[in-house]
Design an enzyme around this catalytic site. Sequence first.
Site, PDB file in Angstrom:
ATOM      1  N   HIS A 156     -44.864 -10.938 -63.018  1.00  0.00           N
ATOM      2  CA  HIS A 156     -45.436 -11.854 -62.004  1.00  0.00           C
ATOM      3  C   HIS A 156     -44.604 -11.855 -60.722  1.00  0.00           C
ATOM      4  CE1 HIS A 156     -47.755 -13.776 -65.355  1.00  0.00           C
ATOM      5  NE2 HIS A 156     -46.645 -13.487 -66.017  1.00  0.00           N
ATOM      6  N   SER A 277     -39.479  -0.204 -34.003  1.00  0.00           N
ATOM      7  CA  SER A 277     -40.579  -0.910 -33.366  1.00  0.00           C
ATOM      8  C   SER A 277     -40.481  -0.706 -31.862  1.00  0.00           C
ATOM      9  CB  SER A 277     -40.492  -2.400 -33.697  1.00  0.00           C
ATOM     10  OG  SER A 277     -41.150  -3.154 -32.702  1.00  0.00           O
ATOM     11  N   LYS A 283     -35.830  -3.680 -35.616  1.00  0.00           N
ATOM     12  CA  LYS A 283     -36.669  -3.271 -36.737  1.00  0.00           C
ATOM     13  C   LYS A 283     -36.395  -1.870 -37.257  1.00  0.00           C
ATOM     14  CE  LYS A 283     -40.552  -5.081 -37.535  1.00  0.00           C
ATOM     15  NZ  LYS A 283     -41.041  -5.677 -38.757  1.00  0.00           N
ATOM     16  N   GLU A 290     -45.342   3.030 -46.550  1.00  0.00           N
ATOM     17  CA  GLU A 290     -46.592   2.343 -46.221  1.00  0.00           C
ATOM     18  C   GLU A 290     -47.751   3.324 -46.055  1.00  0.00           C
ATOM     19  OE1 GLU A 290     -45.784  -1.339 -43.429  1.00  0.00           O
ATOM     20  OE2 GLU A 290     -44.381   0.262 -43.007  1.00  0.00           O
TER      21      GLU A 290
END
Length: 460
Positions: A156, A277, A283, A290
């Site tokens: 979970h 970024s 970043k 991804e």
Amino acid sequence: MAKLWGGRFQKSTDKKVDDFNSSIRFDKRMYKQDIEGSIAHASMLGKQGVISREDSEKIVAELKNILKDIDDGKIEFEIDAEDIHMNVEKILTERIGEAGKRLHTGRSRDDQVALDLRMYLMSETQEISDMLIGAMQTLTNLAKEHTDTIMPGYTHLQKAQPITLAHHIMAYFEMFRRDFSRLCDCRRRMNVMPLGSGAMAATTYNLDRQSVADALGFDSVTMNSLDGVSDRDFVIELAGVLSLIMMHLSRFCEELILWSSHEFSFVEMDDAYSTGSSIMPQKKNPDVAELIRGKTGRVYGHLMGLLTTMKGLPLAYNKDMQEDKEPIFDAVDTVKLCLPVFCDMISSMKVNKNVMLRGAKGGFTNATDAADYLVKKGLPFREAHAVVGQMVFYAIERNMSLDELSMEEFKKFSEIIEKDIYDAISMQTCVNDRKIIGGPAKATVESAIKQAEIFLAEQH
Ligand code: ARG
């Protein structure tokens, strides 16, 4: 331009229809298989006396030249010639005249395209299998370095029990091992030669199908001419296997995305495998992971598209089936793109062992072991569960972990607790006492890695 099938037509095809109908844009990638198939067919026609030996030899020789010319980039395909099959036949006939026109004897484009696609996908499947073995090797190498790297395991997405990073990585090895076996299985069913099915009712010529299968390296020939040209199960099955590979890659990528977040900080992606970024200077984004996760969606889409294209088609060939190529080619390309980049990404990432260990210690991942400790001292498991539950509550309130409780504190919960509790609930004990087959103990994972290496060596 005159069509190879133009005999019964009074008008030429509308330009828009030519463009619409044409598949050369995407089926040209099967040129090698198309020519090899034609060489096998023409040789067999000559041997069987269906065409003269002389014509057969002329065809074979010129097909070899055409193959070389295509390899060398000397040939421009024509949209008007519709697909790779007719482009090759057209070039052949332009070059050797009459004999070229005899190549298509006893054959249809329907069994020809079924042949080409099987051959093409068999070769791609082999490449993907090899890449998968490469990925499994990468996982094994990484696992070897981390049989002592303790981390929290989750259910979970809540901390559950301590394991090692090696154990986690070897879970993916098992997934890829199954994918590999599925690929082999799928390839076995592809390995059936459809030529001789004709358009759907085979042919009256005395073709030697088995010799064509032998020449092309197929295991056997298809047993029903209607099925031989209608079957695209092998395309869908491959799309299914590719979807599973992507699903497995995507799950690992999802974990790596989480793990590389500031909140987890379990791993740090190498600079070469991250991007920045354009606005936020701080970043470092896990774009590679991804994108693999994102590309999974497109492969699933192709599987669904293929199933849908086939679901309403009466036997035998229907032009709808030309729509099988772009999705399966893209699915194959996508998997081939993702596997190597995934391997490089995981072998270059930095593992923050201390953070992982802290993570394992911090979340009461040893609570089960504390309960088991009480059970071993004679308490029924349900009671032990309740006692440890109270201990956890007490520790949470004081922002402590279980092993930080003093002996006096332990005694308040149960008289039977002795000093040996500290060893029993240490992270090392929690992991290394789980030594049954399939468990995370160092020795068990080491033997799983050894078995994995034997498996990998057998595949070479
Ligand atoms: N380009 C076609 C395909 O990809 C080849 C088969 C054409 N057959 C036909 N009867 N029109 O499916």
